[in-house]
Design an enzyme around this catalytic site. Structure first.
Site, PDB file in Angstrom:
ATOM      1  CE1 TYR A   1      44.887  49.064  43.707  1.00 35.28           C
ATOM      2  CE2 TYR A   1      45.509  47.899  41.607  1.00 35.28           C
ATOM      3  CZ  TYR A   1      45.677  48.603  42.589  1.00 35.28           C
ATOM      4  OH  TYR A   1      46.712  49.680  42.569  1.00 35.28           O
ATOM      5  CB  CYS A   2      41.447  50.700  41.827  1.00 36.36           C
ATOM      6  SG  CYS A   2      41.056  52.432  41.218  1.00 36.36           S
ATOM      7  CG  LEU A   3      35.811  51.406  38.571  1.00 36.46           C
ATOM      8  CD1 LEU A   3      34.655  52.144  39.423  1.00 36.46           C
ATOM      9  CD2 LEU A   3      36.118  52.029  37.425  1.00 36.46           C
TER      10      LEU A   3
END
Length: 586
Positions: free
Chosen positions: A317-319
């Site tokens: 998720y995300c980074l």
């Protein structure tokens, strides 16, 4: 790269670093050099563009005439009793949520809010399409102009906001008294480092991050949680979740009704999740390689031990998704086939168009951050929160001030708001590498990002990919996320859901007004551009979660008896109950 080498060790360089750090403290880490260069670039090119200035003059005249006609028309309707005319700003949407209340369409508030909207439009025109201006400088100037205008919005002042005037007359000013008391309470809480109002209803481990499980691994970077199965049988391939370390992991394990982790466990999956340590000064030298080796690879080794001889579904998720793509590319390069699939939620692999965050990322800005992080050892929670608040200032700053301190309405805390307030830090070395290698240099997309001394390429990834974008994401815009189609020929199921970077992911079944589009690109299919994809992908009502569960099911084997919790003989004994200790660190 050692964090202390962000600036050379000689005395003159240290002098420069100290000055940069002092400037960062005064300017809240905003580079004055960037602002000055952006203004000079824009102003000098605008001065040398008589055609553009003439266009702006014509726009100002046409706006003035339109505003006059609008006010004259409304004067007639007031005398005749006819309905009020609708707002008519040039090239604007028919309504603006900031001025939707009926009071804004009555004199003199109609004039105030229409004048303000026209001013916003004029400045938007003035800061765009100026021949010769650097696109980045144009974005910075445009953003600064809009933020300054928001400061003077009639919505932000009691006398010029009809909602505040009406409420004050109705309550005899008690709303302002309540708002003042709320302001004092918030200031006192901040001064003594206490939690925000309402946070007492959202205790981590009780109300949030409450899915049962055990921590089976702990090192200086993360804890690994294995969740207790709730079904008699599970799919043999476990799911390993790699969240972002920008915020706490439990965005994926909020309240029981909207916890993605709980939902996944309930659908018959063995789930593991990384909980990152909240770094301090001692972790200043942690880099991207540390998060890769002692984070992802250490967690994968533990999962392989607890569930041996089974491939793993990995989610980032995300980074965390960016880290997962780096890890998957390195594994593919090294012929490591332990992954069954990859799921990437609002995660970028190509940073050539990173979205609104690029406003705060250029060499001047990064140098200022590095100077400050050399002193502190990390990026502070206030720095990250400030950047995100500026990007959504209408919602996160001005609406909060008006609703809470002027209307006297204190919004109740929600689980998502409580999670958002539970901020984390970022190690200096890692954050510098992240900004320079990924944002500024785009090393991953261009095949220059090194792992173990050798570059990796996303094009090597061959396992199926489930990739999620969200329509109003200002952190990882969906068109930027979509660029993974250009980087790997593997099968990609791309899903676009309504909502933002967080609310689009926390999208449980039964949530009102949710919808998504989905389309799978097979390895033999031709490329669809994002706009063509948007016009082609079928739309479905509801949450994307069941579609993802079905996607995982199609790539998993027949259910079997759940594995044990941990593997004590192999060094992965249960250390303590979920959510562990790292998530509680402030």
């Amino acid at each position: 790269m050692n964090v202390h080498s962000l600036f050379p060790a000689n005395a003159t360089a240290q002098m420069d670093q100290r000055l940069h750090a002092a400037v960062a403290r005064v300017t809240s880490s905003v580079s004055p050099t960037l602002l000055l260069l952006s203004y000079i670039d824009w102003a000098t090119h605008l001065a040398a563009a008589p055609g553009k200035r003439l266009e702006l003059l014509q726009l100002a005249i046409s706006q003035s005439l339109l505003l006059s006609q609008y006010m004259e028309g409304n004067a007639v309707t007031r005398m005749t009793g006819a309905p009020e005319l609708p707002p008519v700003p040039v090239n604007a949407p028919k309504s603006d949520w900031r001025f939707d209340a009926p009071g804004w369409h009555a004199w003199p508030y109609s004039f105030l809010h229409q004048s303000y909207l026209l001013s916003e439009q004029w400045w938007q025109a003035a800061t765009t399409d100026v021949y010769g201006v650097s696109p980045h400088h144009a974005e910075v100037v445009g953003f600064a102009a809009q933020e300054l205008l928001k400061l003077f919005s009639p919505r932000n002042f009691p006398v010029t906001n009809p909602e505040i005037v009406r409420r004050t007359l109705q309550e005899g000013g008690l709303n302002l008294v309540r708002g003042g008391l709320y302001a004092v309470d918030d200031i006192m809480r901040q001064a003594r480092g206490a939690a925000k109002f309402g946070m007492e209803h959202f205790e981590v481990g009780r109300d949030l991050a409450a899915t049962p499980g055990q921590v089976i691994l702990k090192n200086d970077v993360m804890e690994l949680i294995q969740y207790t199965p709730t079904t008699e049988q599970v799919h043999p391939e476990p799911v390993l979740i790699i969240p972002a370390w920008i915020m706490k992991y439990y965005i994926l394990d909020l309240s029981p009704h909207n916890s993605l982790i709980k939902y996944l466990v309930g659908q018959g999956h063995t789930v593991f999740c990384v909980s990152w340590k909240n770094p301090g000064v001692a972790e200043r030298d942690l880099g991207m390689d540390d998060y890769l080796s002692r984070g992802f690879h250490a967690a994968l080794a533990a999962v392989n031990t607890v569930v041996p001889q089974r491939k793993v579904h990995a989610l980032g998720y995300c980074l965390g998704g960016t880290l997962l793509s780096i890890a998957a590319a390195a594994m593919a390069r090294d012929h490591d086939d332990r992954l069954a699939s990859i799921t990437m939620l609002a995660a970028q692999t190509d940073f050539s168009e990173p979205g609104d965050l690029s406003l705060f990322i250029d060499p001047s800005q990064v140098a200022l951050l590095e100077a400050q992080m050399t002193d502190t050892g990390y990026l502070t929670t206030e720095q990250m929160a400030g950047a995100f608040q500026l990007l959504r200032s209408d919602y996160l700053i001005w609406s909060h001030l008006v609703d809470t301190y002027m209307l006297g309405e204190r919004q109740p805390m929600t689980d998502l708001m409580a999670w958002n307030a539970d901020a984390t830090r970022m190690p200096a070395r890692m954050h510098s590498q992240y900004l320079r290698r990924l944002f500024l240099d785009n090393d991953l997309a261009e095949g220059r990002y090194p792992v173990d001394g050798k570059p990796v390429a996303v094009t090597d990834i061959r396992v199926p990919v489930f990739c999620l974008g969200t329509t109003t994401d200002h952190v990882a815009p969906w068109r930027s996320v979509y660029k993974i189609h250009l980087l790997t020929p593997t099968e990609i199921t791309f899903v676009l859901t309504n909502g933002g970077h967080n609310a689009g992911v926390v999208n449980e079944p039964g949530h009102h007004h949710r919808k998504f589009q989905s389309l799978t690109r097979r390895a033999c299919d031709s490329y669809l551009g994002p706009d063509e994809w948007l016009a082609t992908a079928p739309e479905q009502a509801g949450s994307w979660w069941p579609a993802w569960i079905e996607w995982l099911k199609e790539r998993s084997s027949a259910p079997v008896t759940p594995p044990g919790m941990g593997a004590s003989k192999q060094g992965y004994a249960a250390i303590g109950p979920a959510p562990g200790r790292y998530v509680l660190e402030k």
